[in-house]
Design a protein around this motif. Structure first.
Motif, PDB file in Angstrom:
ATOM      1  N   ARG A  55       0.601  -0.793   0.172  1.00  0.00           N
ATOM      2  CA  ARG A  55      -0.134  -0.341   0.141  1.00  0.00           C
ATOM      3  C   ARG A  55       1.038   0.953  -0.100  1.00  0.00           C
ATOM      4  O   ARG A  55       1.901   1.425   0.663  1.00  0.00           O
ATOM      5  CB  ARG A  55      -1.311   0.066   1.424  1.00  0.00           C
ATOM      6  CG  ARG A  55      -2.191  -1.189   1.361  1.00  0.00           C
ATOM      7  CD  ARG A  55      -2.820  -0.426   2.166  1.00  0.00           C
ATOM      8  NE  ARG A  55      -4.080  -1.607   2.332  1.00  0.00           N
ATOM      9  CZ  ARG A  55      -3.847  -2.715   2.725  1.00  0.00           C
ATOM     10  NH1 ARG A  55      -3.186  -3.678   3.613  1.00  0.00           N
ATOM     11  NH2 ARG A  55      -5.011  -3.697   2.666  1.00  0.00           N
ATOM     12  N   GLY A  56       0.513   1.915  -0.286  1.00  0.00           N
ATOM     13  CA  GLY A  56       0.970   3.845  -0.643  1.00  0.00           C
ATOM     14  C   GLY A  56       2.427   3.116  -1.772  1.00  0.00           C
ATOM     15  O   GLY A  56       2.285   2.612  -2.720  1.00  0.00           O
ATOM     16  N   THR A  57       3.306   4.484  -1.209  1.00  0.00           N
ATOM     17  CA  THR A  57       4.676   3.953  -1.974  1.00  0.00           C
ATOM     18  C   THR A  57       5.730   4.584  -1.035  1.00  0.00           C
ATOM     19  O   THR A  57       7.160   4.269  -1.656  1.00  0.00           O
ATOM     20  CB  THR A  57       4.460   5.945  -2.261  1.00  0.00           C
ATOM     21  OG1 THR A  57       3.958   7.118  -1.465  1.00  0.00           O
ATOM     22  CG2 THR A  57       3.598   6.250  -3.837  1.00  0.00           C
ATOM     23  N   ILE A  58       5.450   3.971   0.367  1.00  0.00           N
ATOM     24  CA  ILE A  58       6.595   4.172   0.964  1.00  0.00           C
ATOM     25  C   ILE A  58       7.132   2.303   1.559  1.00  0.00           C
ATOM     26  O   ILE A  58       6.328   1.428   1.505  1.00  0.00           O
ATOM     27  CB  ILE A  58       6.478   4.386   2.189  1.00  0.00           C
ATOM     28  CG1 ILE A  58       5.808   6.131   2.255  1.00  0.00           C
ATOM     29  CG2 ILE A  58       7.846   4.868   3.313  1.00  0.00           C
ATOM     30  CD1 ILE A  58       7.010   6.971   1.074  1.00  0.00           C
ATOM     31  N   ASN A  59       8.446   2.075   1.050  1.00  0.00           N
ATOM     32  CA  ASN A  59       8.905   1.079   1.453  1.00  0.00           C
ATOM     33  C   ASN A  59       9.079   0.443   3.050  1.00  0.00           C
ATOM     34  O   ASN A  59       8.638   1.779   4.109  1.00  0.00           O
ATOM     35  CB  ASN A  59      10.032   0.244   0.459  1.00  0.00           C
ATOM     36  CG  ASN A  59      11.337   1.315   1.305  1.00  0.00           C
ATOM     37  OD1 ASN A  59      11.774   1.430   1.871  1.00  0.00           O
ATOM     38  ND2 ASN A  59      11.909   1.310   0.318  1.00  0.00           N
ATOM     39  N   ASN A  60       9.084  -0.931   3.952  1.00  0.00           N
ATOM     40  CA  ASN A  60       9.929  -0.599   5.202  1.00  0.00           C
ATOM     41  C   ASN A  60      10.595  -0.186   5.221  1.00  0.00           C
ATOM     42  O   ASN A  60      10.463   0.319   6.366  1.00  0.00           O
ATOM     43  CB  ASN A  60      10.077  -2.826   5.273  1.00  0.00           C
ATOM     44  CG  ASN A  60       8.584  -3.137   4.810  1.00  0.00           C
ATOM     45  OD1 ASN A  60       7.307  -2.904   4.570  1.00  0.00           O
ATOM     46  ND2 ASN A  60       9.069  -4.277   4.414  1.00  0.00           N
TER      47      ASN A  60
END
Length: 501
Positions: free
Chosen positions: A357-362
């Motif tokens: 979800r979204g554009t940010i990785n862990n």
């Protein structure tokens, strides 16, 4: 009397008290308290409190909302304004005692005559005196109207009246100056924390105004709780100091984001670093299309490229099927400048494109989440006075969950204050409905309320605060001021509370 003056809290209440005590000492039926505004050639006396027992007037007036009481300029056309008795007293710092203003020739009482004519009133005796601070600087002017004797007959202010009020005014000025100093410190703190919030907001166009909207939302929810007379929040209330404490906490709730990388804050696409990495991917597909052997192969490559472009926006949930397709696309190749085959997608690109979800990785999510630890560290390191001691707790709790699965401290509902729970709902609601997020269109309220209800059911947010927010209608005020008209698609909130929507 001196004790009563010292016990008053708030500038407005103190100025009311000063004027009321002065009238009581002299039998004056009316009076005005002017606050001095130091602004160079635009310095002025602002009407702050006006009393008149005959006309039934007892008003506090905020500057900028003069309500028919415009400020008195100390200078006109660059020259001292000695024609008005109040400005004259402010300039000379000397008291003026006039038995009958209609007989006075030194001052212009045209305004007084107009007021009398409009209200069928007769101004007669007038005592105007300055309030000076410990540095002998003017901080205000007090004017008393129509002293009365024991029989209620208007009389001049006697020398004893003047001496008594001047003595009281000296102590009143000290008390007023102390409160003005406290207020100036609060104004400076407000300006500083709001400047910090604006700095955080301008660092990321994607979350612009978030830090400025959270105070609005949090205070709207708190207002609803204070107005609740027979519900869950019937016993909840905030005094002036507690309102200010909440206000400061809301403005500072994300101050730790000053330490978050701008690349992460501004990551509006999954492949974005300093710029959107999809342009490099597009060039590889173009190279692959150029050497494709058939029209079908070219069409398939273009279809894959459009899919990657769509996924890169981060606007939809990545199913296992979508992730598998990204993995398959990555096995394709393109010829580099030396004719060597290279993968269409790198391992890092596959990792980022398959963000669920979204554009940010862990890793980026962990960096963003770290901002709350930094916020708490910063705020707990500040020497807040006792009346602001809960600012770190309020500001640091908005990412906690009611079930204890939030961060940074894993606090449960019972370990969180009501204001902290309110700020948690405000933070999520603002993020859902913000109209500047590049990876999603502005979310309608119906969708936002549905998500909040699920979060309530999952014990993520406080259910009582959620229901208060919806049933109070405070969300509608926020929507009118901060959302697009098309986002407000709500007629009835009850289905979103009961789960029938």
């Amino acid at each position: 009397m001196l004790v009563r003056l010292a016990q008053e809290k708030g500038l407005g209440n103190l100025m009311q008290r000063i004027l009321r005590e002065a009238r009581g000492l002299t039998g004056a039926e009316g009076g005005t308290f002017y606050r001095f505004i130091d602004d160079g050639d635009n310095s002025r006396l602002a009407f702050s409190v006006v009393h008149n027992t005959v006309l039934g007037i007892e008003a506090m007036i905020n500057e900028g909302q003069d309500q028919g009481w415009p400020p008195i300029q100390l200078y006109k056309d660059g020259e001292p304004n000695h024609r008005n008795v109040a400005s004259h007293v402010g300039l000379t710092r000397q008291a003026v005692n006039i038995p009958d203003v209609y007989d006075a020739e030194m001052f212009d009482f045209t305004g007084t005559r107009h007021f009398d004519a409009a209200h069928d009133y007769r101004s007669q005796s007038m005592l105007t005196l300055p309030l000076l601070n410990h540095e002998d600087e003017i901080i205000g002017v007090m004017q008393l109207i129509n002293a009365r004797d024991a029989d209620g007959i208007t009389r001049p202010f006697s020398p004893e009246d003047q001496a008594t009020v001047q003595a009281m005014a000296k102590f009143a000025a000290i008390t007023l100056d102390n409160q003005l100093l406290v207020q100036s410190h609060k104004d400076l703190l407000d300006a500083f924390i709001q400047a910090l919030a604006r700095i955080i907001d301008v660092r990321s166009a994607h979350t612009s105004a978030h830090c400025q909207r959270i105070p609005v939302l949090t205070e709207l929810i708190a207002q609803a709780a204070c107005e609740d007379t027979d519900g869950v929040f019937a016993d909840f209330n905030l005094n002036d100091d507690e309102w200010y404490e909440l206000h400061v906490a809301a403005w500072l709730h994300d101050c730790g984001k000053l330490a978050t990388s701008e690349n992460v804050l501004n990551k509006g696409r999954k492949l974005q670093k300093l710029h959107d990495g999809f342009e490099s991917v597009r060039a590889r597909f173009a190279s692959a299309v150029a050497v494709a052997q058939s029209d079908d192969e070219k069409a398939a490559l273009r279809d894959d490229m459009e899919f990657v472009e769509q996924v890169n926006r981060g606007g939809e949930f990545m199913s296992d099927e979508y992730k598998a397709r990204i993995e398959r696309i990555a096995t394709g190749t393109w010829p580099d400048a030396y004719g060597e085959p290279r993968p269409l997608l790198t391992e890092d690109e596959v990792y980022n494109l398959n963000i669920t979800r979204g554009t940010i990785n862990n890793e980026e999510r962990a960096e963003i989440n770290r901002h709350i630890d930094i916020t708490i560290d910063i705020l707990e390191g500040l020497p807040f006075p006792p009346k602001l001691r809960r600012v770190p707790e309020y500001a640091g709790g908005h990412h906690e969950r009611m079930d204890g699965k939030g961060y940074p401290r894993g606090l449960t509902r019972d370990q969180l204050s009501i204001p902290a729970r309110m700020m948690g709902v405000a933070d999520i609601f603002e993020a859902l409905t913000a109209k500047e997020r590049p990876y999603k269109p502005p979310m309608p309220l119906s969708q936002a309320f549905t998500i909040l209800r699920r979060m309530r059911d999952d014990n993520h947010i406080d259910g009582d605060v959620f229901e208060l927010f919806l049933r109070s209608g405070k969300w509608r005020k926020y929507a009118q001021d901060h959302l697009l008209p098309e986002q407000d698609d709500i007629e009835d909130v009850e289905p979103f509370i009961t789960g029938d929507a």
